[in-house]
Design an enzyme around this catalytic site. Structure first.
Site, mmCIF file in Angstrom:
data_model
loop_
_atom_site.group_PDB
_atom_site.id
_atom_site.type_symbol
_atom_site.label_atom_id
_atom_site.label_comp_id
_atom_site.label_asym_id
_atom_site.label_seq_id
_atom_site.Cartn_x
_atom_site.Cartn_y
_atom_site.Cartn_z
ATOM 1 N N HIS A 46 0.817 -1.284 0.129
ATOM 2 C CA HIS A 46 -0.217 0.050 0.068
ATOM 3 C C HIS A 46 0.952 1.204 -0.227
ATOM 4 C CE1 HIS A 46 -3.563 2.446 0.504
ATOM 5 N NE2 HIS A 46 -2.844 3.086 1.260
ATOM 6 N N HIS A 100 -1.582 3.711 -8.569
ATOM 7 C CA HIS A 100 -1.741 3.126 -9.640
ATOM 8 C C HIS A 100 -1.550 3.604 -11.020
ATOM 9 C CE1 HIS A 100 -5.807 5.207 -8.618
ATOM 10 N NE2 HIS A 100 -5.969 5.124 -9.591
HETATM 11 P P1 AMP Z 1 -8.565 6.664 -10.185
HETATM 12 O O1 AMP Z 1 -9.956 7.352 -10.408
HETATM 13 O O2 AMP Z 1 -7.753 7.403 -11.115
HETATM 14 O O3 AMP Z 1 -8.268 6.548 -8.860
HETATM 15 O O4 AMP Z 1 -8.642 5.404 -10.802
HETATM 16 C C1 AMP Z 1 -9.607 4.292 -9.998
HETATM 17 C C2 AMP Z 1 -9.932 3.159 -11.043
HETATM 18 O O5 AMP Z 1 -10.306 1.990 -10.408
HETATM 19 C C3 AMP Z 1 -11.061 3.807 -12.132
HETATM 20 O O6 AMP Z 1 -10.687 3.852 -13.473
HETATM 21 C C4 AMP Z 1 -11.958 2.544 -11.767
HETATM 22 O O7 AMP Z 1 -12.761 1.999 -12.618
HETATM 23 C C5 AMP Z 1 -11.320 1.259 -11.232
HETATM 24 N N1 AMP Z 1 -11.842 0.640 -10.404
HETATM 25 C C6 AMP Z 1 -12.551 0.518 -9.145
HETATM 26 N N2 AMP Z 1 -13.151 -0.521 -8.856
HETATM 27 C C7 AMP Z 1 -12.351 -1.655 -9.469
HETATM 28 C C8 AMP Z 1 -12.271 -2.964 -9.381
HETATM 29 N N3 AMP Z 1 -13.097 -3.646 -8.520
HETATM 30 N N4 AMP Z 1 -11.697 -3.644 -10.365
HETATM 31 C C9 AMP Z 1 -10.970 -2.845 -11.294
HETATM 32 N N5 AMP Z 1 -11.001 -1.726 -11.294
HETATM 33 C C10 AMP Z 1 -11.763 -0.808 -10.773
HETATM 34 ZN ZN ZN Z 2 -3.871 -0.207 -0.615
#
Ligand code: AMP
Ligand code: ZN
Length: 114
Positions: A46, A100
């Protein structure tokens, strides 16, 4: 970290569609893809965002970027082009506070916001 969505995905407690995994990094498909290819690359440890990532080794950060490039290759979007995006904090609309990289490709993209 408790109650972190991506920590749970990294631990296998929440399912994901994996495209790459090693001891430090996981890459999986975004659940709401914004392009034909939309893969998220995360450190398994994390780290909340890029400022928090200052505590990580140069090797760990370089490895994350290298995996993003390898994912672009395995997804077949190196020649057509791809974008690597990492939102950090509220103005950037970061919704999951675990570092990410978004690897996006497979279509033409807009000129806006880099
Ligand atoms: P951000 O808005 O840059 O923090 O990106 C977070 C991303 O995580 C978004 O594009 C979401 O669609 C994606 N996301 C949220 N939950 C999941 C999940 N369970 N599996 C895969 N992607 C996810
Ligand atoms: Zn985390």
């Amino acid at each position: 970290m408790e109650n972190c969505l991506f920590c749970k995905i990294a631990a296998g407690e929440i399912p994901s569609t994996k495209v790459y995994e090693d001891d430090e990094v996981l890459a999986f498909r975004d659940i709401a893809p914004q392009a034909p290819v939309h893969v998220l690359v995360i450190p398994k440890k994390h780290v909340s965002g890029w400022y928090d990532a200052q505590g990580e080794s140069d090797a760990a950060l370089a490895h994350l970027m290298r995996v993003a490039a390898q994912v672009a290759k395995s997804e077949g979007i190196v020649e057509s082009g791809f974008r690597v995006v990492s939102n950090c904090g509220p103005d950037a609309r970061q919704t999951v506070p675990h570092l990410h990289l978004h690897v996006l490709g497979g279509c033409g993209m807009s000129d806006g916001m880099a």
